[in-house]
Scaffold this motif. Structure first.
Motif, PDB file in Angstrom:
ATOM      1  N   GLU A 107       1.693  -2.367  17.110  1.00  0.00           N
ATOM      2  CA  GLU A 107       1.556  -1.001  17.632  1.00  0.00           C
ATOM      3  C   GLU A 107       2.892  -0.318  17.907  1.00  0.00           C
ATOM      4  O   GLU A 107       3.053   0.867  17.618  1.00  0.00           O
ATOM      5  N   GLU A 116       3.736  -0.226  13.023  1.00  0.00           N
ATOM      6  CA  GLU A 116       3.063   1.031  12.677  1.00  0.00           C
ATOM      7  C   GLU A 116       4.021   2.226  12.686  1.00  0.00           C
ATOM      8  O   GLU A 116       4.067   2.970  11.703  1.00  0.00           O
ATOM      9  N   ARG A 118       5.088   4.152   9.244  1.00  0.00           N
ATOM     10  CA  ARG A 118       4.787   5.582   9.133  1.00  0.00           C
ATOM     11  C   ARG A 118       6.066   6.384   8.832  1.00  0.00           C
ATOM     12  O   ARG A 118       6.088   7.244   7.954  1.00  0.00           O
ATOM     13  N   LYS A 155      -1.204   4.689   3.258  1.00  0.00           N
ATOM     14  CA  LYS A 155      -2.447   4.859   4.024  1.00  0.00           C
ATOM     15  C   LYS A 155      -3.195   3.531   4.113  1.00  0.00           C
ATOM     16  O   LYS A 155      -3.687   3.159   5.184  1.00  0.00           O
ATOM     17  N   MET A 188      -1.293   1.228   6.517  1.00  0.00           N
ATOM     18  CA  MET A 188      -1.496   1.644   7.902  1.00  0.00           C
ATOM     19  C   MET A 188      -2.880   1.222   8.393  1.00  0.00           C
ATOM     20  O   MET A 188      -3.036   0.772   9.533  1.00  0.00           O
ATOM     21  N   GLY A 189      -3.865   1.350   7.531  1.00  0.00           N
ATOM     22  CA  GLY A 189      -5.211   0.908   7.889  1.00  0.00           C
ATOM     23  C   GLY A 189      -5.271  -0.586   8.116  1.00  0.00           C
ATOM     24  O   GLY A 189      -5.936  -1.068   9.048  1.00  0.00           O
ATOM     25  N   ARG A 190      -4.578  -1.325   7.281  1.00  0.00           N
ATOM     26  CA  ARG A 190      -4.552  -2.784   7.421  1.00  0.00           C
ATOM     27  C   ARG A 190      -3.858  -3.201   8.714  1.00  0.00           C
ATOM     28  O   ARG A 190      -4.319  -4.091   9.429  1.00  0.00           O
ATOM     29  N   LEU A 191      -2.745  -2.551   9.028  1.00  0.00           N
ATOM     30  CA  LEU A 191      -2.049  -2.855  10.279  1.00  0.00           C
ATOM     31  C   LEU A 191      -2.942  -2.566  11.483  1.00  0.00           C
ATOM     32  O   LEU A 191      -3.014  -3.360  12.426  1.00  0.00           O
ATOM     33  N   SER A 192      -3.629  -1.446  11.432  1.00  0.00           N
ATOM     34  CA  SER A 192      -4.532  -1.087  12.518  1.00  0.00           C
ATOM     35  C   SER A 192      -5.668  -2.099  12.652  1.00  0.00           C
ATOM     36  O   SER A 192      -6.034  -2.501  13.762  1.00  0.00           O
ATOM     37  N   ALA A 193      -6.225  -2.533  11.522  1.00  0.00           N
ATOM     38  CA  ALA A 193      -7.304  -3.521  11.543  1.00  0.00           C
ATOM     39  C   ALA A 193      -6.825  -4.856  12.106  1.00  0.00           C
ATOM     40  O   ALA A 193      -7.529  -5.495  12.898  1.00  0.00           O
ATOM     41  N   LYS A 209      -4.310  -5.321  14.161  1.00  0.00           N
ATOM     42  CA  LYS A 209      -4.069  -5.113  15.590  1.00  0.00           C
ATOM     43  C   LYS A 209      -5.383  -5.215  16.359  1.00  0.00           C
ATOM     44  O   LYS A 209      -5.474  -5.905  17.381  1.00  0.00           O
ATOM     45  N   GLY A 210      -6.409  -4.548  15.858  1.00  0.00           N
ATOM     46  CA  GLY A 210      -7.715  -4.600  16.510  1.00  0.00           C
ATOM     47  C   GLY A 210      -8.314  -5.997  16.495  1.00  0.00           C
ATOM     48  O   GLY A 210      -8.920  -6.435  17.474  1.00  0.00           O
TER      49      GLY A 210
END
Length: 119
Positions: A33, A37, A41, A79, A82-87, A89-90
């Motif tokens: 985070e 990310e 970005r 994109k 970024m989605g993979r990093l967010s996933a 992290k979650g």
């Protein structure tokens, strides 16, 4: 935890104990985070801006069309990343919560279901 079929050397990954490390999961999620990310970005935007200027500079040439396609591909890949990093992290944050819930449920089962209670 050791399975009866495990050899005396322990688990193949080096440690015979199964353990959860919520602190490490939280730290990894925070690194994603606060570092990965934002840096991803920023790098994505920088390259996008630079290729946008190049497309404009080659306006009217076939090179501009090629650069535009490269830019679209880059945007899509950023994109996706970024989605993979967010996933991830979650998932790291969710796994910590799931392990904690499992530990509490196991503790409760031992406390409430054991015939040894009250001895």
């Amino acid at each position: 935890m050791r399975l009866n079929s495990a050899d005396a050397g322990g688990a193949p990954w080096g440690d015979a104990d199964v353990a959860s490390t919520p602190g490490q999961k939280k730290a990894a999620a925070n690194t994603i985070e606060t570092e990965l990310e934002p840096d991803t970005r920023k790098a994505g935007n920088w390259a996008d801006d630079a290729s946008g200027k190049a497309v404009t500079g080659f306006d009217g040439w076939d090179t501009a069309a090629g650069l535009k396609k490269v830019r679209e591909t880059w945007e899509s890949q950023v994109k996706t990343l970024m989605g993979r990093l967010s996933a991830e992290k979650g998932a790291l944050r969710g796994a910590g919560g799931l392990f904690a819930q499992n530990d509490l449920a196991t503790e409760s089962a031992f406390k409430n279901g054991s015939k040894l209670n009250g001895l």
